[in-house]
Write a protein that holds these residues in place. Structure first.
Motif, PDB file in Angstrom:
ATOM      1  N   PHE A  51       0.391  -1.014  -0.390  1.00 57.06           N
ATOM      2  CA  PHE A  51       0.198   0.337   0.166  1.00 57.06           C
ATOM      3  C   PHE A  51       1.057   1.093  -0.452  1.00 57.06           C
ATOM      4  O   PHE A  51       1.830   1.198   1.057  1.00 57.06           O
ATOM      5  N   CYS A  52       1.048   2.217  -1.055  1.00 56.13           N
ATOM      6  CA  CYS A  52       1.521   3.359  -0.598  1.00 56.13           C
ATOM      7  C   CYS A  52       0.185   4.859  -0.815  1.00 56.13           C
ATOM      8  O   CYS A  52      -0.853   4.701  -1.584  1.00 56.13           O
ATOM      9  N   ASP A  53       0.653   6.464  -0.851  1.00 58.82           N
ATOM     10  CA  ASP A  53       0.406   6.956  -0.113  1.00 58.82           C
ATOM     11  C   ASP A  53       1.026   7.753  -1.968  1.00 58.82           C
ATOM     12  O   ASP A  53       2.142   8.332  -1.642  1.00 58.82           O
ATOM     13  N   PRO A  54      -0.118   7.818  -3.023  1.00 58.18           N
ATOM     14  CA  PRO A  54       0.782   7.987  -4.028  1.00 58.18           C
ATOM     15  C   PRO A  54       1.152   9.734  -3.824  1.00 58.18           C
ATOM     16  O   PRO A  54       1.544  10.179  -4.771  1.00 58.18           O
ATOM     17  N   GLU A  55       0.327  10.824  -3.403  1.00 54.66           N
ATOM     18  CA  GLU A  55       1.411  12.112  -2.825  1.00 54.66           C
ATOM     19  C   GLU A  55       1.969  12.098  -2.163  1.00 54.66           C
ATOM     20  O   GLU A  55       2.818  13.641  -2.414  1.00 54.66           O
ATOM     21  N   LEU A  56       2.201  11.776  -1.243  1.00 55.01           N
ATOM     22  CA  LEU A  56       4.008  11.515  -0.496  1.00 55.01           C
ATOM     23  C   LEU A  56       4.860  10.909  -1.190  1.00 55.01           C
ATOM     24  O   LEU A  56       6.245  10.284  -1.107  1.00 55.01           O
ATOM     25  N   HIS A  57       4.806   9.544  -1.715  1.00 52.83           N
ATOM     26  CA  HIS A  57       5.748   8.383  -2.505  1.00 52.83           C
ATOM     27  C   HIS A  57       6.661   7.471  -1.472  1.00 52.83           C
ATOM     28  O   HIS A  57       7.526   7.488  -0.697  1.00 52.83           O
ATOM     29  N   VAL A  58       5.218   7.287  -0.345  1.00 49.75           N
ATOM     30  CA  VAL A  58       5.855   6.369   0.588  1.00 49.75           C
ATOM     31  C   VAL A  58       4.634   5.502   0.204  1.00 49.75           C
ATOM     32  O   VAL A  58       4.007   5.151   0.365  1.00 49.75           O
ATOM     33  N   PRO A  59       5.424   4.206   1.120  1.00 55.30           N
ATOM     34  CA  PRO A  59       4.627   3.064   1.210  1.00 55.30           C
ATOM     35  C   PRO A  59       3.836   3.303   2.446  1.00 55.30           C
ATOM     36  O   PRO A  59       4.659   3.950   4.040  1.00 55.30           O
ATOM     37  N   VAL A  60       3.270   2.704   2.869  1.00 54.54           N
ATOM     38  CA  VAL A  60       2.095   3.138   3.995  1.00 54.54           C
ATOM     39  C   VAL A  60       2.053   1.228   4.660  1.00 54.54           C
ATOM     40  O   VAL A  60       1.174   0.495   4.365  1.00 54.54           O
ATOM     41  N   TYR A  61       2.604   1.342   5.789  1.00 55.24           N
ATOM     42  CA  TYR A  61       2.522  -0.078   6.802  1.00 55.24           C
ATOM     43  C   TYR A  61       1.384  -0.075   7.797  1.00 55.24           C
ATOM     44  O   TYR A  61       1.060   0.138   8.726  1.00 55.24           O
ATOM     45  N   LEU A  62       0.322  -0.299   7.201  1.00 54.37           N
ATOM     46  CA  LEU A  62      -0.866  -0.587   7.352  1.00 54.37           C
ATOM     47  C   LEU A  62      -1.365  -1.847   8.289  1.00 54.37           C
ATOM     48  O   LEU A  62      -0.561  -2.853   8.339  1.00 54.37           O
ATOM     49  N   THR A  63      -1.449  -1.037  10.220  1.00 62.49           N
ATOM     50  CA  THR A  63      -1.779  -2.416  10.829  1.00 62.49           C
ATOM     51  C   THR A  63      -3.007  -2.253  11.213  1.00 62.49           C
ATOM     52  O   THR A  63      -4.008  -1.781  11.699  1.00 62.49           O
TER      53      THR A  63
END
Length: 288
Positions: free
Chosen positions: A266-278
């Motif tokens: 999962f990534c935030d396309p605006e911040l260009h960062v993976p988001v590790y969801l818990t």
């Protein structure tokens, strides 16, 4: 499903302290808040006990990104105002002299506290109840609805909401979408507690084993529990009994998998960062 809808809230704060509980002097800090602190912030904004209970009784996903400018150390005092501590230290209730000097009632101890400065916190919430998003979006700019001021760790670490919006977290392994992974500290949960899709869980599991970062037991939701108390009153004490989630502290580039490909995340396309969801599931955590 290649993307999910999530609420993204960004906060800034001049300072923050997220205590590593077993540290004493100095009192060390995590580089980002534990899940319990972020859940508390969301509950604070919601303001209504009924809404808070509705949020917590359903499984939901939480992602936390945090950055800071620098770390300082504060020299401060811990003070105790209990009458029992006062009598233990000074022998009499009407006495305050210690080693020839007038001291604080109950006594005081010097302590050094690590503090994060110029803090930016981004929280992602994915919840099955759409009205939870509505409540947070409505209340974020209505401080009169909050339970108290928003703070990061200590009550004196005031935080200010900067941006609140609904975003789409998409599944991607493009290098550009993962390029900001070094800009933030994140909790990367053990695969057992990862909120993911079946099509990408194998990539995540392999990534978790390869990723560098200390593994911690991170506090999440809690239940109230009575414990026997051997003080003079003979009354039971009610404590918060926290559930814990094993997670890595990560702040590094996303490594390649065994087949030399980048993992689907999962990534935030605006911040260009993976988001590790818990996954915060009260049914699972309540049995831990």
């Amino acid at each position: 499903m290649k993307e999910i809808r999530a609420l993204r809230i960004t906060f800034t704060a001049p300072s923050a302290h997220f205590r590593i509980i077993h540290s004493r002097d100095p009192r060390r800090t995590f580089p980002l808040p534990p899940y319990s602190t972020v859940i508390g912030i969301l509950a604070n904004i919601m303001g209504c006990r009924e809404k808070i209970e509705d949020m917590l009784q359903h499984p939901f996903a939480l992602g936390i990104l945090c950055s800071y400018g620098y770390i300082t150390r504060e020299y401060t005092w811990l003070r105790n105002l209990s009458s029992k501590s006062h009598k233990t230290r000074y022998a009499r209730a009407d006495r305050r002299e210690w080693e020839g000097m007038i001291d604080h009632p109950g006594g005081q101890s010097p302590v050094v506290v690590e503090v994060l400065n110029d803090v930016a916190l981004t929280v992602y919430l994915h919840h099955p109840q759409a009205d939870i998003f509505d409540t947070l979006l409505t209340n974020i700019n209505k401080s009169e609805n909050w339970l108290s001021h928003i703070h990061l760790g200590r009550s004196e670490d005031w935080a200010i909401p900067q941006e609140t919006k609904m975003v789409d977290l998409k599944v991607s392994n493009r290098p550009y979408d993962l390029s900001g992974s070094e800009d933030y500290f994140q909790w990367m949960p053990d695969p057992k507690y990862c909120f993911s899709q079946e099509s990408i869980i194998d990539d995540y599991t392999q990534l978790y084993m390869k990723m560098q970062g200390s593994v911690c037991l991170v506090t999440s939701i809690y239940s109230l529990r009575e414990i026997s108390n051997h003080n003079d009153t003979g009354k039971a004490t009610v404590i918060r009994n926290f559930s814990h989630i094993p997670a890595r502290i990560v702040n590094s580039p996303v490594p390649f998998l065994e087949d030399l490909s980048l993992p689907q995340l999962f990534c935030d396309p605006e911040l260009h960062v993976p988001v590790y969801l818990t996954l915060i599931d009260p049914d699972i955590l309540g049995k831990e």
